[in-house]
Design a protein around this motif. Structure first.
Motif, PDB file in Angstrom:
ATOM      1  N   GLY A  98       0.812  -1.197   0.000  1.00  0.00           N
ATOM      2  CA  GLY A  98       0.000   0.000   0.000  1.00  0.00           C
ATOM      3  C   GLY A  98       0.849   1.253   0.000  1.00  0.00           C
ATOM      4  N   SER A  99       0.213   2.335   0.274  1.00  0.00           N
ATOM      5  CA  SER A  99       0.927   3.590   0.232  1.00  0.00           C
ATOM      6  C   SER A  99       1.775   3.759   1.482  1.00  0.00           C
ATOM      7  N   THR A 100       3.059   3.636   1.325  1.00  0.00           N
ATOM      8  CA  THR A 100       3.933   3.815   2.485  1.00  0.00           C
ATOM      9  C   THR A 100       4.973   4.884   2.203  1.00  0.00           C
ATOM     10  N   LEU A 101       4.724   5.678   1.159  1.00  0.00           N
ATOM     11  CA  LEU A 101       5.670   6.715   0.803  1.00  0.00           C
ATOM     12  C   LEU A 101       5.924   7.645   1.971  1.00  0.00           C
ATOM     13  N   GLY A 102       7.187   7.975   2.173  1.00  0.00           N
ATOM     14  CA  GLY A 102       7.545   8.933   3.196  1.00  0.00           C
ATOM     15  C   GLY A 102       7.490   8.393   4.598  1.00  0.00           C
ATOM     16  N   ARG A 103       7.162   7.129   4.753  1.00  0.00           N
ATOM     17  CA  ARG A 103       7.069   6.574   6.090  1.00  0.00           C
ATOM     18  C   ARG A 103       8.304   5.745   6.395  1.00  0.00           C
TER      19      ARG A 103
ATOM     20  N   SER B  27      15.343  24.530   3.612  1.00  0.00           N
ATOM     21  CA  SER B  27      14.975  25.109   2.331  1.00  0.00           C
ATOM     22  C   SER B  27      15.220  24.115   1.191  1.00  0.00           C
ATOM     23  N   GLY B  28      14.184  23.915   0.367  1.00  0.00           N
ATOM     24  CA  GLY B  28      14.315  22.982  -0.750  1.00  0.00           C
ATOM     25  C   GLY B  28      13.787  21.587  -0.455  1.00  0.00           C
ATOM     26  N   HIS B  29      13.634  21.274   0.814  1.00  0.00           N
ATOM     27  CA  HIS B  29      13.089  19.965   1.186  1.00  0.00           C
ATOM     28  C   HIS B  29      11.573  19.972   1.030  1.00  0.00           C
ATOM     29  N   ARG B  30      11.062  19.009   0.276  1.00  0.00           N
ATOM     30  CA  ARG B  30       9.641  18.979   0.012  1.00  0.00           C
ATOM     31  C   ARG B  30       8.892  17.940   0.833  1.00  0.00           C
ATOM     32  N   SER B  31       9.611  16.990   1.385  1.00  0.00           N
ATOM     33  CA  SER B  31       8.978  15.949   2.189  1.00  0.00           C
ATOM     34  C   SER B  31       9.104  16.314   3.658  1.00  0.00           C
ATOM     35  N   VAL B  32       7.983  16.381   4.336  1.00  0.00           N
ATOM     36  CA  VAL B  32       7.976  16.684   5.771  1.00  0.00           C
ATOM     37  C   VAL B  32       7.180  15.601   6.491  1.00  0.00           C
ATOM     38  N   SER B  33       7.818  15.009   7.481  1.00  0.00           N
ATOM     39  CA  SER B  33       7.149  13.963   8.262  1.00  0.00           C
ATOM     40  C   SER B  33       7.065  14.377   9.711  1.00  0.00           C
ATOM     41  N   PHE B  50       4.059  15.877   1.147  1.00  0.00           N
ATOM     42  CA  PHE B  50       4.962  16.164   0.034  1.00  0.00           C
ATOM     43  C   PHE B  50       4.218  17.094  -0.903  1.00  0.00           C
ATOM     44  N   SER B  51       4.780  18.256  -1.134  1.00  0.00           N
ATOM     45  CA  SER B  51       4.141  19.252  -2.002  1.00  0.00           C
ATOM     46  C   SER B  51       2.678  19.459  -1.627  1.00  0.00           C
ATOM     47  N   GLU B  52       2.472  19.707  -0.347  1.00  0.00           N
ATOM     48  CA  GLU B  52       1.158  20.070   0.210  1.00  0.00           C
ATOM     49  C   GLU B  52       0.167  18.911   0.265  1.00  0.00           C
ATOM     50  N   THR B  53       0.574  17.732  -0.142  1.00  0.00           N
ATOM     51  CA  THR B  53      -0.332  16.578  -0.136  1.00  0.00           C
ATOM     52  C   THR B  53       0.070  15.601   0.960  1.00  0.00           C
ATOM     53  N   GLN B  54      -0.907  15.170   1.729  1.00  0.00           N
ATOM     54  CA  GLN B  54      -0.618  14.137   2.723  1.00  0.00           C
ATOM     55  C   GLN B  54      -0.560  12.798   1.997  1.00  0.00           C
ATOM     56  N   ARG B  55       0.613  12.183   2.005  1.00  0.00           N
ATOM     57  CA  ARG B  55       0.784  10.935   1.266  1.00  0.00           C
ATOM     58  C   ARG B  55       0.583   9.719   2.160  1.00  0.00           C
ATOM     59  N   CYS B  91       9.511  16.755  13.956  1.00  0.00           N
ATOM     60  CA  CYS B  91       9.298  16.995  12.541  1.00  0.00           C
ATOM     61  C   CYS B  91      10.609  16.674  11.829  1.00  0.00           C
ATOM     62  N   ALA B  92      10.501  16.109  10.651  1.00  0.00           N
ATOM     63  CA  ALA B  92      11.698  15.769   9.887  1.00  0.00           C
ATOM     64  C   ALA B  92      11.476  16.115   8.427  1.00  0.00           C
ATOM     65  N   SER B  93      12.509  16.601   7.775  1.00  0.00           N
ATOM     66  CA  SER B  93      12.360  16.926   6.362  1.00  0.00           C
ATOM     67  C   SER B  93      13.430  16.243   5.527  1.00  0.00           C
ATOM     68  N   SER B  94      13.102  16.040   4.277  1.00  0.00           N
ATOM     69  CA  SER B  94      14.020  15.397   3.346  1.00  0.00           C
ATOM     70  C   SER B  94      13.779  15.969   1.960  1.00  0.00           C
ATOM     71  N   LEU B  95      14.814  15.883   1.137  1.00  0.00           N
ATOM     72  CA  LEU B  95      14.692  16.364  -0.238  1.00  0.00           C
ATOM     73  C   LEU B  95      13.524  15.652  -0.935  1.00  0.00           C
ATOM     74  N   THR B  96      13.563  14.353  -0.866  1.00  0.00           N
ATOM     75  CA  THR B  96      12.412  13.524  -1.239  1.00  0.00           C
ATOM     76  C   THR B  96      12.346  12.483  -0.147  1.00  0.00           C
ATOM     77  N   SER B  97      11.443  11.575  -0.211  1.00  0.00           N
ATOM     78  CA  SER B  97      11.336  10.584   0.859  1.00  0.00           C
ATOM     79  C   SER B  97      12.348   9.453   0.697  1.00  0.00           C
ATOM     80  N   SER B  98      13.196   9.536  -0.331  1.00  0.00           N
ATOM     81  CA  SER B  98      14.160   8.461  -0.574  1.00  0.00           C
ATOM     82  C   SER B  98      15.498   8.704   0.112  1.00  0.00           C
ATOM     83  N   TYR B  99      15.654   9.861   0.734  1.00  0.00           N
ATOM     84  CA  TYR B  99      16.892  10.205   1.374  1.00  0.00           C
ATOM     85  C   TYR B  99      16.702  10.278   2.883  1.00  0.00           C
ATOM     86  N   GLY B 100      17.821  10.309   3.594  1.00  0.00           N
ATOM     87  CA  GLY B 100      17.759  10.437   5.038  1.00  0.00           C
ATOM     88  C   GLY B 100      17.067  11.717   5.449  1.00  0.00           C
TER      89      GLY B 100
END
Lengths: 116, 112
Positions: A98-103, B27-33, B50-55, B91-100
């Motif tokens: 499922g959607s686990t992006l960003g988690r 600045s520049g980080h779009r993913s916020v958890s 990510f970009s204003e959308t809750q993923r 709160c944590a931020s990342s460039l995208t969710s694929s990075y630390g």
């Protein structure tokens, strides 16, 4: 659900001794991340491992990612009092669940105490 | 460069009140958890934007909500506070969710 387990929960060592913490995931991971949290602080990103069997070193710290990409370890050689803190491993969610992006799924951490 | 900034650092609220926590990512980080950390439960995922959308959203009741603005700043809100909501909120931020992720210093919320 996806789980990341970490052992041991606590480790007390004398300064100069080595330390290892182990991390196991219930699922194959695309990458594994390690964080350190000092007492009273917040998690600080240490490293990310991506490739199967990858080994990376940062001074006295050695990080390994298992061949099956389901386990990882952090080894500290000759601990110092500055190494005190809790070490967390974390893995991202897998797309087929499922959607686990960003988690990130965090282990419970290993709390390291170093006696001078 | 500036890190992740969370405000306020400490907060004391009474049961039944609501609270809003703020996070300014790098600045520049779009993913916020957002994560909740307690001694008993460890680090628990709340949600990611990510970009204003809750993923993604963790297993928390609907009293916990959040949002992200166009400048990537994020807020989380907890309504009808309970004693069990006392925790460190990170709160944590990342460039995208694929990075630390880079974590902020957190907001320590105490509910009395």
């Amino acid at each position: 659900g996806q789980q990341v387990m970490q052992i041991p929960q606590y480790q007390h060592v004398q300064e100069g001794e080595d330390f290892t913490t182990y991390c196991n995931s219930s699922t194959t991971l695309s990458n594994i991340q390690w964080y350190k949290q000092r007492p009273g602080g917040h998690p600080v990103f240490l490293i990310q491992l991506v490739k199967s069997g990858e080994v990376k070193k940062q001074k006295r710290l050695t990080f390994q990612f298992g061949e099956a990409k389901k386990n990882s370890s952090l080894h500290i050689t000759a601990t110092q009092t500055t190494d005190v803190g809790t070490y967390f491993c974390a893995g991202p969610g897998t797309a087929d669940r499922g959607s686990t992006l960003g988690r990130l799924y965090f282990g419970r951490g290993t709390q390291l105490t170093v006696w001078p | 460069k500036a890190g992740v900034t969370q405000t306020p650092r400490y907060l004391i609220k009474t049961r039944g009140q609501q609270v809003t926590l703020s996070c300014s990512p790098i600045s520049g980080h779009r993913s916020v958890s957002w994560y909740q950390q307690t001694p008993g439960q460890g680090l628990q995922f709340l949600f990611e934007y990510f970009s204003e959308t809750q993923r993604n959203k963790g297993n928390f009741p609907g009293r916990f909500s959040g949002r992200q603005f166009s400048n990537s700043r994020s807020e989380m809100n907890v309504s009808t506070l309970e004693l069990g909501d006392s925790a460190l909120y990170l709160c944590a931020s990342s460039l995208t969710s694929s990075y630390g992720y880079t974590f902020g210093s957190g907001t320590r919320l105490t509910v009395v």
